[in-house]
Design a protein around this motif. Structure first.
Motif, short mmCIF file in Angstrom:
data_model
loop_
_atom_site.label_atom_id
_atom_site.label_comp_id
_atom_site.label_asym_id
_atom_site.label_seq_id
_atom_site.Cartn_x
_atom_site.Cartn_y
_atom_site.Cartn_z
N ASP A 1 -6.09 -1.62 2.71
CA ASP A 1 -5.37 -2.17 3.47
C ASP A 1 -4.59 -1.39 2.81
O ASP A 1 -3.12 -2.44 4.01
CB ASP A 1 -6.08 -3.79 3.08
CG ASP A 1 -7.24 -4.43 3.57
OD1 ASP A 1 -7.43 -3.41 4.92
OD2 ASP A 1 -7.70 -5.55 3.35
N GLU A 2 -3.80 -1.58 1.28
CA GLU A 2 -2.63 -1.62 1.22
C GLU A 2 -2.15 -0.54 1.56
O GLU A 2 -1.04 -0.56 2.00
CB GLU A 2 -3.06 -1.49 -0.78
CG GLU A 2 -2.52 -3.00 -1.29
CD GLU A 2 -1.96 -3.72 -0.39
OE1 GLU A 2 -0.95 -3.78 -0.55
OE2 GLU A 2 -2.59 -5.10 -1.53
N ALA A 3 -3.22 0.79 1.55
CA ALA A 3 -2.88 1.91 1.88
C ALA A 3 -2.31 1.75 3.45
O ALA A 3 -1.07 2.21 3.90
CB ALA A 3 -3.63 2.97 2.83
N GLY B 1 7.99 -5.09 5.87
CA GLY B 1 7.15 -4.48 6.98
C GLY B 1 5.74 -3.85 6.33
O GLY B 1 5.20 -4.59 7.04
N HIS B 2 5.63 -3.77 5.26
CA HIS B 2 4.45 -4.27 4.04
C HIS B 2 3.65 -5.03 4.53
O HIS B 2 2.27 -5.30 4.89
CB HIS B 2 5.12 -3.58 2.63
CG HIS B 2 2.84 -3.71 1.81
ND1 HIS B 2 2.40 -2.47 1.98
CD2 HIS B 2 2.51 -4.47 1.79
CE1 HIS B 2 1.70 -2.96 1.20
NE2 HIS B 2 1.50 -4.38 0.85
N GLU B 3 4.99 -6.77 3.98
CA GLU B 3 3.19 -7.85 4.55
C GLU B 3 3.34 -8.22 5.65
O GLU B 3 2.61 -8.37 5.86
CB GLU B 3 4.90 -9.08 3.88
CG GLU B 3 4.78 -8.56 2.30
CD GLU B 3 3.35 -8.89 1.70
OE1 GLU B 3 2.75 -9.27 2.07
OE2 GLU B 3 3.44 -7.75 0.16
N ILE B 4 4.14 -7.80 6.40
CA ILE B 4 4.02 -8.26 8.14
C ILE B 4 2.53 -6.89 8.58
O ILE B 4 1.89 -8.14 9.54
CB ILE B 4 5.28 -7.59 9.01
CG1 ILE B 4 6.72 -8.84 9.51
CG2 ILE B 4 5.22 -7.33 10.42
CD1 ILE B 4 7.44 -8.14 9.29
ZN ZN Z 1 0.10 -5.11 0.11
#
Ligand code: ZN
Length: 269
Positions: free
Chosen positions: A182-184, A132-135
């Motif tokens: 972006d990570e958050a 989900g994170h990558e998508i």
């Molecule tokens: Zn990431």
């Protein structure tokens, strides 16, 4: 909106063709269709480099591919995943490297998962959280934005026009460092997407919990940026609470996560 962006992109192309590069910076830049083109270039470069990216063949590992694609499709079915009609979320690839705890998505939604990550995680919910994170990095267009920032719009446009060095796109992609924001945002979207599935909506938290517990505090992609794993676990769980979503794990029918692991090449002891 997409049409307007396409027109703008066409304008960029014609301006470049006429040597009017000053105008480029004033335009909005890359379209989702351009993301797909960039992604295809990265995919082509990966395919040419089996030493660094030993992708498992789908023919030899049909069970593993069926499993990971089914999981990805379930997540992508969420209403919050964007560009599903043009992005290539349906072409997930597995890279055979048991040492690497990572996964990544190119612009345009081509997703790669390392066998090291699959073996490291304990259940389907954990992996679904990471997927989900990558998508989200693709769907929210973090990677194309970062590439535009790093390489410059003009260089990207030239490469897409076939006038630049394609290898530059891939190296630009692999040098990407996502911002803390972006990570958050990707962590948060992982929860939002998984809320629409049978997977535990805070699946991504388990990965960071596990990493913290094992004392691994640095690494590619997930851990390259500032939020500490502990903070990320807290934020993911807070988002799950805010949405009031289901944190209980999926009960798998058919192939289980352990079967999935077993269907991969046996890791060296
Ligand atoms: Zn990431």
């Amino acid at each position: 909106m997409r049409k307007i962006q396409f027109v703008l992109f066409s304008l960029v192309i014609s301006m470049l063709a006429f040597g009017c590069s000053d105008a480029v910076d004033q335009l909005t830049g890359l379209t989702p269709e351009n993301d797909v083109e960039m992604g295809k270039s990265v995919v082509a470069q990966i395919a040419q480099d089996p030493t660094n990216y030993p992708v498992l063949s789908e023919e030899d590992y049909p069970e593993a591919y069926a499993y990971i694609q089914k999981m990805t499709d379930a997540i992508v079915a969420s209403d919050d995943v964007k560009y599903k009609d043009i992005f290539h979320y349906d072409e997930v690839k597995i890279i055979h490297n048991d040492e690497v705890l990572n996964a990544f998505a190119t612009p345009g939604g081509f997703i790669y998962v390392y066998t090291g990550l699959i073996h490291y995680l304990d259940n389907a919910d954990d992996l679904a959280g990471v997927m989900g994170h990558e998508i989200a990095h693709a769907s929210e267009r973090h990677s194309s934005d970062q590439m535009k920032e790093n390489l410059g719009l003009q260089i990207i446009v030239q490469i897409l026009l076939g006038e630049g060095n394609v290898a530059q796109l891939a190296s630009g992609f692999f040098a990407l460092k996502f911002s803390r924001e972006d990570e958050a945002e990707s962590d948060e979207h992982s929860v939002i997407y998984l809320n629409d599935t049978e997977y535990a909506c805070n699946g991504a938290a388990t990965f960071f919990e596990k990493l913290s517990a094992s004392g691994q505090s640095s690494g590619p992609e997930f851990l390259s940026t500032h939020p500490s794993p502990t903070n990320r676990v807290q934020d993911i769980n807070a988002k799950a609470d805010e949405l009031g979503c289901d944190k209980s794990g999926i009960s798998e029918t058919g192939i289980s996560y352990d079967d999935f692991k077993d269907s991969l090449p046996t890791p060296a002891q």
